[in-house]
Motif scaffolding. Sequence first.
Motif, short mmCIF file in Angstrom:
data_model
loop_
_atom_site.label_atom_id
_atom_site.label_comp_id
_atom_site.label_asym_id
_atom_site.label_seq_id
_atom_site.Cartn_x
_atom_site.Cartn_y
_atom_site.Cartn_z
N THR B 360 35.83 48.01 59.89
CA THR B 360 36.35 46.66 60.13
C THR B 360 37.30 46.32 58.99
N SER B 361 38.55 46.03 59.34
CA SER B 361 39.59 45.94 58.31
C SER B 361 39.26 44.87 57.27
N PHE B 362 38.82 43.68 57.71
CA PHE B 362 38.62 42.63 56.72
C PHE B 362 37.44 42.93 55.79
N ALA B 363 36.46 43.68 56.32
CA ALA B 363 35.30 44.00 55.48
C ALA B 363 35.68 45.01 54.41
N ALA B 364 36.40 46.06 54.85
CA ALA B 364 36.82 47.07 53.88
C ALA B 364 37.74 46.43 52.84
N ARG B 365 38.62 45.55 53.32
CA ARG B 365 39.54 44.87 52.41
C ARG B 365 38.78 43.95 51.45
N SER B 366 37.69 43.36 51.95
CA SER B 366 36.94 42.41 51.12
C SER B 366 36.35 43.09 49.89
N ILE B 367 35.96 44.35 50.05
CA ILE B 367 35.38 45.08 48.91
C ILE B 367 36.45 45.25 47.83
N ARG B 368 37.65 45.63 48.28
CA ARG B 368 38.74 45.81 47.30
C ARG B 368 39.10 44.48 46.64
N THR B 369 39.19 43.43 47.47
CA THR B 369 39.56 42.12 46.92
C THR B 369 38.52 41.62 45.92
N SER B 370 37.25 41.78 46.28
CA SER B 370 36.18 41.33 45.38
C SER B 370 36.25 42.06 44.05
N LEU B 371 36.39 43.38 44.14
CA LEU B 371 36.43 44.16 42.91
C LEU B 371 37.67 43.81 42.09
N GLY B 372 38.79 43.65 42.76
CA GLY B 372 40.04 43.33 42.06
C GLY B 372 39.98 41.97 41.40
N ALA B 373 39.57 40.96 42.17
CA ALA B 373 39.52 39.59 41.62
C ALA B 373 38.48 39.50 40.51
N SER B 374 37.34 40.15 40.70
CA SER B 374 36.28 40.09 39.68
C SER B 374 36.73 40.77 38.40
N THR B 375 37.34 41.93 38.54
CA THR B 375 37.78 42.67 37.35
C THR B 375 38.83 41.88 36.57
N LEU B 376 39.80 41.34 37.31
CA LEU B 376 40.84 40.55 36.65
C LEU B 376 40.24 39.34 35.94
N ALA B 377 39.33 38.67 36.65
CA ALA B 377 38.72 37.47 36.07
C ALA B 377 37.92 37.81 34.83
N VAL B 378 37.17 38.91 34.89
CA VAL B 378 36.37 39.33 33.73
C VAL B 378 37.28 39.64 32.55
#
Lengths: 415, 572
Positions: B360-378
């Motif tokens: 499911t495209s949005f689910a797979a994308r959500s993992i990347r977005t979460s990791l990206g946003a979290s890493t940047l924020a950290v």
Amino acid sequence: MSAAKRRLVYVAEWDSVRTNEGEDMQVPTGSVCIVLVAAALTVSAGCGSDDNGATNTTAAGSNTSAAEVTEATDPAVTAKADSSETSAPTTVEREPDGGAEWAAIVEAAEAEGAVTVYAIGTDQVNGRLESAFETAYPAIDMEVIRVLPGEVGTNLDSEERTGAIADVAFQTNYPWIIDAADTGRLAEIVGPNARSEEWEGTPWLVDGLYQYSAVQPIGIACNTDLVESCPTTYEELLDPKFKGLLGMTDPQFPVVMDYWAFLEGQLGEDGLENLALNEPIIYSSGVPAVQALVAGEYGVYGFSSPNALDEIANGAPLEWVLPGEVWAAPFLSYIPSWAGHPNAAQVVLDFLATSDGQASITAGFAMSVLPEEVPGSLGAEYGLTADDVHAADIYGLTTEWHAEQYERWQQTFGR
Amino acid sequence: VRQRRSHFNQSERLPVSWVRYPAKLPRLAVPAFLVTIGCLVLAPLVRLQALALSDGAHGYRKVAGLRNLWRTLATTLYLALGSVVLALVLGTLLALFSVQLSSRWRWLGVVPLLPIVIPPVASVTGWTFLLAPRAGFVNGALRKLPFLDDQVQGPFDIYSTRWIVLVTGLGLTSFVYLFVRAGLVRISYELTEAALVNGATARTAFVSVVLPLLRPSLVYGGAVTFLLGLGQFTAPLLLGTRNNVRVLTTEVYRFSSESPVDYGLSAAIASPLLVVGIWLVVLQRVLLSNQGRFVSEAGKGSPARYKPRKLAPVVFGAYGFVAIVLPVLALFLVALSPFWKPDIDWRGLSFDNFRTVLETSFAARSIRTSLGASTLAVAIVVPLGYIAAGILYSRRGRDVQRTALDFLVNLPLGVPALVFGAGALYTFINPPVVLYGTIWAIMIVYVTLMLPFATRMFLSARLSQGDAYEGAARVAGAGFLTAHLTIVVPMLRSAAAGAVGLTFVLLSHEFAASLLVKSTRTHLMGTALYEFWSTGSYTVTAAMAIIMCVVTTLGVLIAWRLGFDRASHEDI
């Protein structure tokens, strides 16, 4: 007939249809705008100054509207505009393939290469639509995102301000759609199939701005492990034996509120009060309700879309029946005027109007509004047409009406 | 030497040396930093109030006329108080037992922290599969017992207010445990021993010696959990619809997401949470204003002196089984099944639902977005937290600036994440900063939300570390930056690793604020899970929850590897 003349005939014909039906004046303004702008040889600039121009607005400056593509690919159109505008508007027939202008739009759509649809369909239906569309237009990558009707308006409003994501919506957020149509925020549908005689002049294409792409009947679903015989009429839902076993949907969205109004009519005076005595479990939307039904959390779901049929196909212990009187929800398709891929959006709307498009979104899910039976559609399967059902009156579902009815519903069900 | 002496601070602190750097830079730096943090924290909240007060305060007027307003307020308060009481009792008990674990079972001390790793949205889903009235696994098993076999549902109802409180309280227990245990290990057992030698009973010693010394931990833990309970969103959203359990946060979300959106109404209904949050942050600061008095005990305790109790590992095992194993097991079973049913079809188990998620495209994308946003924020919030802690600890800048900074960095802990999310949404969909639908919007909200955690981690570490090493560096001629880069930062490595680990874990499964700032293109893992919950199937939802748990656990393991274990034990 020259391409230029054909195009102008389209425009005149659309205006004629609206004028004959006495529709509101905002929508014709969009078409008039096209003609005037074509005559002035300043298509995009001229239309861009008119907020009511349905086909002229794009949110992203780099994007090209369908009208712009048409003009750009055939400059001769503008040169002949003045004389054509005053000629008899309905004397020339539309070409079935749409002619050069449509070919140019398709070409521009393929250059855009992608299109995003906010759909209300289930994952299976959305997947079918995506697959069928990409088979027909392999150069355009379609992404179908399932969005609930309560959220789609909010998403589109935000995107109008900040940048487009959705190019097409296939939805039931009627108040938003009607308001957007009235305020010139929907692009005019121009595809040859979408504007063919099967649609043009029928109630299924409104002002050339939104299309009744499908109509979904709502039935009653039962968990066969918990209920011996599934109710076949709404009156049966009042049977005390279903106390604690009944599930319904919260009418937080206007479309569901219309169903409750229909149900009240079916149950008669004090019908809803009597239904409340059966203490129905209220779910926020249909999908979780069907999932809970499959799990056996309750036995009878009074507002079941044909989603239940997918679960049955997968082996779930469910039964889905259509009661004698059937309420149905029209699914409307439209293009926000700020769509990022306006040409691809036109191609999608046109595809939805074809028998292949209709088959993809109605198989086991909904009824087609086309006069000819669409093989595999739920309507064909159950021998139903759009005329046989009580379709939601989309114009009556105003925000004010919904707020008032919802308050009453909350009082009745103690929520 | 004379020059250096002239820069000596006249207070009790060690000298502040600016030998290598002009004095002007630090003087401007503190106000500049304050303004940056102020913009981050206050902009969304000011925007909310502006909306609520716009058009003659129509938002507030509409709130006053809302149906069920008082019931919603009462439920919100009940949920907060109920979950805090449960979390305080359970968390304190677990903390007390944790210092009584024998060396063989000491590793069990980490068990109460594990629920933090499990995303709340996944945990609540797991509890639903366990305790749904008819289809819940636990209910189904209990109904097979002789005295319950005549019932068709229950005995538990996860959708009831009581169970929403219990699930919320269980989730908050980890936070209380974290604070109380940290306080407990700093209390020297010798004090208790002295009381016992002087004739006090164990209970008297606990009540008269241990509890008073635990006051900062209990007050801070209680305040934090009360605020978290007040802003609780996940459990009421997922479980409350069925029985019409509404709290303020679910109402904020409802009015923010339903078309036509009434921004003023949505902003106004968030105001009670805002007011209580600010009030509690101020109160907590007043109650613990003299931090040094409590922290002076830090590092002097000797937890090994507590007498091991055989009951302790049993308590931890039971807690771990109920709070972690059961919900995760339920998620696994449902994720592997074609349907969620009380009776498991063991032959029908497969990984199909995991495949569905990944396809499911949005689910797979959500993992990347979460990791990206979290890493940047950290990457942003950890340095910000270090600087904030440095200013607060070293008493740089004027008193009013430090007080303001202390208030600002703590505010995101007081105000529910959902309220920040709503404020950010309304800020970012309008000029001048239009960021809706981008990862930047998410990242900015994440940085704001994590400020208190990062700052707290570094501040605790600085308090424990003291001034000696930094002072020695200064005396040896190191300038401000040199002393920090070569001495302070390396010595705070474990605190930094802890801050990285904690903020990454919290962000990777952040749900409430994410739900408001995401768009259809920028789903996060939590919002993708909710998408499956509300528009997909329970089995796929369970698979997504397991994937979330795995991703978060991997983050924790990496943080652990970097030294999170040391940080969590020593610095918090």
